[in-house]
Scaffold this motif. Structure first.
Motif, PDB file in Angstrom:
ATOM      1  N   LEU A 260      -4.691  -9.166   7.877  1.00 42.67           N
ATOM      2  CA  LEU A 260      -4.739  -8.529   9.194  1.00 42.67           C
ATOM      3  C   LEU A 260      -5.645  -9.290  10.158  1.00 42.67           C
ATOM      4  CD1 LEU A 260      -4.633  -4.723   8.378  1.00 42.67           C
ATOM      5  CD2 LEU A 260      -2.855  -6.133   9.404  1.00 42.67           C
TER       6      LEU A 260
ATOM      7  N   ARG B 102     -11.847  -5.445   2.802  1.00 41.81           N
ATOM      8  CA  ARG B 102     -10.797  -4.653   2.163  1.00 41.81           C
ATOM      9  C   ARG B 102     -11.320  -3.229   2.062  1.00 41.81           C
ATOM     10  NH1 ARG B 102      -8.057  -6.130  -2.711  1.00 41.81           N
ATOM     11  NH2 ARG B 102      -6.269  -5.424  -1.523  1.00 41.81           N
TER      12      ARG B 102
ATOM     13  N   TYR C  95       0.805  -1.222   0.000  1.00 42.22           N
ATOM     14  CA  TYR C  95       0.000   0.000   0.000  1.00 42.22           C
ATOM     15  C   TYR C  95       0.846   1.283   0.000  1.00 42.22           C
ATOM     16  CZ  TYR C  95      -3.671  -3.367   0.740  1.00 42.22           C
ATOM     17  OH  TYR C  95      -4.518  -4.430   0.571  1.00 42.22           O
TER      18      TYR C  95
HETATM   19  P1  ADP Z   1      -5.304  -7.465   2.076  1.00 39.43           P
HETATM   20  O1  ADP Z   1      -5.109  -8.872   1.631  1.00 39.43           O
HETATM   21  O2  ADP Z   1      -6.437  -6.800   1.402  1.00 39.43           O
HETATM   22  O3  ADP Z   1      -4.063  -6.692   2.102  1.00 39.43           O
HETATM   23  P2  ADP Z   1      -5.286  -7.203   4.967  1.00 39.43           P
HETATM   24  O4  ADP Z   1      -6.158  -7.874   5.980  1.00 39.43           O
HETATM   25  O5  ADP Z   1      -3.841  -7.414   5.069  1.00 39.43           O
HETATM   26  O6  ADP Z   1      -5.832  -7.660   3.553  1.00 39.43           O
HETATM   27  O7  ADP Z   1      -5.595  -5.673   5.042  1.00 39.43           O
HETATM   28  C1  ADP Z   1      -6.937  -5.226   5.082  1.00 39.43           C
HETATM   29  C2  ADP Z   1      -7.074  -3.848   4.473  1.00 39.43           C
HETATM   30  O8  ADP Z   1      -6.402  -2.910   5.299  1.00 39.43           O
HETATM   31  C3  ADP Z   1      -6.399  -3.733   3.126  1.00 39.43           C
HETATM   32  O9  ADP Z   1      -7.282  -4.114   2.101  1.00 39.43           O
HETATM   33  C4  ADP Z   1      -6.072  -2.254   3.079  1.00 39.43           C
HETATM   34  O10 ADP Z   1      -7.169  -1.528   2.614  1.00 39.43           O
HETATM   35  C5  ADP Z   1      -5.819  -1.867   4.523  1.00 39.43           C
HETATM   36  N1  ADP Z   1      -4.381  -1.772   4.857  1.00 39.43           N
HETATM   37  C6  ADP Z   1      -3.627  -2.702   5.462  1.00 39.43           C
HETATM   38  N2  ADP Z   1      -2.362  -2.294   5.648  1.00 39.43           N
HETATM   39  C7  ADP Z   1      -2.299  -1.047   5.148  1.00 39.43           C
HETATM   40  C8  ADP Z   1      -1.246  -0.055   5.031  1.00 39.43           C
HETATM   41  N3  ADP Z   1      -0.004  -0.281   5.475  1.00 39.43           N
HETATM   42  N4  ADP Z   1      -1.569   1.109   4.454  1.00 39.43           N
HETATM   43  C9  ADP Z   1      -2.812   1.343   4.012  1.00 39.43           C
HETATM   44  N5  ADP Z   1      -3.829   0.482   4.075  1.00 39.43           N
HETATM   45  C10 ADP Z   1      -3.597  -0.696   4.638  1.00 39.43           C
END
Ligand code: ADP
Length: 618
Positions: A440, A424, A378
């Motif tokens: 996450l 997401r 990201y």
């Molecule tokens: P994904 O597989 O979509 O990355 P995650 O559970 O890791 O799933 O993250 C969930 C959502 O949190 C992501 O879709 C993104 O929108 C947001 N996100 C996670 N980490 C970041 C970051 N470092 N900066 C911005 N947005 C983030």
């Protein structure tokens, strides 16, 4: 007066019979409530019938004498005994609901039988006393009433039972907030009224109408679960259990089915990359294939992980690990992920962190990799910073790991949704960024399991900071070596020629394994079933190592291995090779006696480790 009394009694009997019919016509759950209530109903009906008989006898002639009087007096004693018995039953009922409400430990069946025996003996003694005490019949105006020691003693016992009830209610007042005490409180109030009325009008018999009223109310308040619904619920639960099992099986199969072709894709692509005759442009495309394969593998792993966590099957497997090695792996991995992205990667790791910690290194790594990967994913430009600090106290090292980025950031209102699975954020803006929304959710659940915490700070459009804090025990006298080895540089050099037997029913997988081993100059022989493998060993062919796929038709890898073990002098280290990566696979294969476990798609570093451990021993 008497006619009113008889009609009230008739009405009571009618209601009681209806209630009794309703109660017994349905299958009941066998619990204490319903059992006691059952006896109360029977005693109540008997008491009403006895009272009717008394009226019948007394009404026939104006003055009773001889046998008639004797029968009348005996029946009067039976009547008071039945009323007394009813009060003993409601007293037991009260103590039971009070105990249940105050969550006292349930008694074992043996203790229960003992208690029931005591109560039964007590009741029997009380009733014998009543039956043996004299009574007399007193004429008053137009009707009469029974009095004497028997009725007085019975009344005293009833009062004692009422006091016990009051005592129990007061003692457990806070716990008893349910509707079950409504009839009991009402009974106590009615008992006071009855006593007052009876004192002035001894010929008025009010016990039966009172206890019938209470029985009717109790019918609606006792624990009365519908057995049909319970059966349906049990059936539904069994079905849900089955469906859940089927889901786990499906996931495990799916993981297997996806991993098998992935093994070929990633394996051959890696081999192609090492081929000097391939032009550079083609190599870039091969790298893309490998990356896509790795991504797919990550998704499969994430789905497996979340289903394991939800089935409560994810376990912490703690052990000693080198913290430096873990940190190095994180750095190397992140550098690889950044690759050509215009991102600066800043690293600041506290040098004084104890070198050997005790915990689940694999899961700590998974947590860190998830947030580091997100930071790379990201963030378009700028920097990413990994900081690891620690606080050591009482043999525990609190790791404080933060990952900061200058990426797209997260809107304030979205921070709460961050850890929901499949959620997401701003999907439309991030459509080009791959992800399942599981990372996450898994991170949070893993941290929960390990007793860690994660906090997020973010400014939308500017960047985010994820901070993890996690306690790990400090190992003062480690049993593991702490070398600052980097897996990347782990080179495999074999002292002399080696021969490996590969057993796998899938032709392409055989080819991948052969070619991989070939790249180490290791000779191999392949067979596509267990019987052929056993045949070869029986024929005296010598191998330094066996790679054994498990899921094979006819003879599975485990079965083949056990048959090999039964052969005299069989000592060849055997590695279980499987695409099934669901929980506990490693343990399962080690328990079966395999020397080690290798998951498909075969990971180069893992293969290095296996070769170094089992073929480089001399
Ligand atoms: P994904 O597989 O979509 O990355 P995650 O559970 O890791 O799933 O993250 C969930 C959502 O949190 C992501 O879709 C993104 O929108 C947001 N996100 C996670 N980490 C970041 C970051 N470092 N900066 C911005 N947005 C983030």
């Amino acid at each position: 007066m008497l006619t009113i009394q008889i009609s009230v009694l008739g009405m009571s009997l009618l209601y009681l019979l209806v209630i009794t019919f309703m109660f017994f016509s349905k299958k009941r759950v066998n619990n204490d409530d319903t059992n006691i209530y059952k006896y109360m109903l029977i005693v109540n009906i008997l008491a009403i019938f006895t009272e009717f008989s008394l009226y019948a006898i007394a009404d026939a002639v104006p003055v009773m004498e001889g046998t008639r009087l004797f029968i009348f007096l005996m029946l009067s004693k039976v009547f008071v005994c039945l009323i007394l018995l009813w009060f003993i039953l409601i007293m037991i009922y009260t103590t039971l609901i009070c105990d249940a409400a105050s969550k006292k430990k349930y008694l074992e069946t043996r203790q229960k039988t003992k208690l029931a025996y005591k109560v039964f003996t007590g009741a029997l003694i009380e009733m014998t006393i009543v039956l043996l005490s004299p009574v007399e019949f007193v004429y008053a105006d137009t009707s009469g009433y029974t009095t004497g020691p028997a009725t007085k003693i019975a009344f005293l016992f009833i009062i004692a039972a009422c006091f016990t009830i009051v005592f129990y209610l007061i003692k457990n007042w806070k716990a008893v907030h349910n509707k079950k005490i409504i009839p009991i409180v009402l009974l106590l109030i009615l008992m006071i009224a009855t006593t007052l009325i009876q004192a002035t009008n001894p010929q008025l018999l009010l016990f039966n109408p009172v206890i019938t009223l209470i029985a009717i109310i109790m019918f609606h308040t006792i624990e009365n679960p519908d057995t049909k619904i319970i059966e349906q619920l049990n059936m539904a639960r069994d079905q849900a259990d089955k469906a859940n099992k089927a889901k786990t099986e499906f996931l495990s199969n799916m993981s297997h089915e996806i991993r098998t072709p992935l093994n070929a894709i990633v394996g051959f692509s890696n081999l192609l990359l090492e081929n000097k005759d391939i032009p550079e442009e083609a190599k870039d495309e091969i790298k893309d294939i490998i990356m896509a394969g790795d991504n797919l593998l990550e998704i499969v792993n994430d789905i497996l992980d979340i289903s394991k966590i939800e089935a409560n099957k994810m376990e912490i497997e703690a052990g000693e690990y080198s913290f430096k090695k873990l940190a190095n792996e994180l750095v190397t991995l992140t550098k690889g992920r950044i690759a050509e992205k215009p991102l600066e990667f800043k690293v600041s790791i506290d040098e004084t962190i104890p070198p050997v910690l005790y915990g689940d290194a694999q899961k700590v790594k998974q947590v860190c990799v998830n947030i580091l990967t997100n930071a790379v994913k990201y963030t378009k430009e700028g920097w990413i910073e990994l900081k690891i600090n620690h606080v050591a106290k009482d043999g525990v090292c609190r790791l404080i790991i933060s990952v900061e980025d200058t990426g797209i950031g997260i809107k304030e209102g979205n921070i709460d949704r961050l850890f929901n699975k499949f959620d997401r954020l701003d999907v439309r803006d991030n459509i080009t960024i791959e992800g399942t929304g599981l990372g996450l959710a898994i991170t949070k659940k893993l941290l929960d399991l390990m007793g860690g915490k994660i906090v997020v700070q973010s400014v939308y459009g500017k960047g985010s900071k994820f901070t993890v804090s996690l306690d790990q025990k400090i190992v003062e006298n480690p049993t593991i070596k702490v070398e600052e080895e980097s897996i990347e540089d782990e080179k495999v050099q074999l002292s002399h020629e080696k021969m490996v037997l590969i057993v796998d029913d899938n032709k392409i997988n055989l080819k991948v394994a052969e070619r991989l081993l070939d790249s180490y100059d290791i000779k191999s022989v392949s067979v596509d079933n267990g019987h052929d493998a056993i045949e070869k060993i029986k024929n005296g062919e010598k191998f330094d190592l066996i790679l054994m796929d498990d899921m094979m038709p006819k003879l599975s890898g485990v079965e083949t291995f056990h048959m090999l073990q039964a052969l005299e002098g069989f000592k060849t280290p055997t590695i279980a090779l499987t695409a099934n990566a669901i929980t506990g696979m490693r343990e399962k294969y080690l328990d079966e006696g395999f020397s080690d476990y290798l998951a498909k798609p075969i990971n180069k570093e893992e293969l290095n480790r296996i070769i170094n451990t089992y073929l480089n021993k001399e």
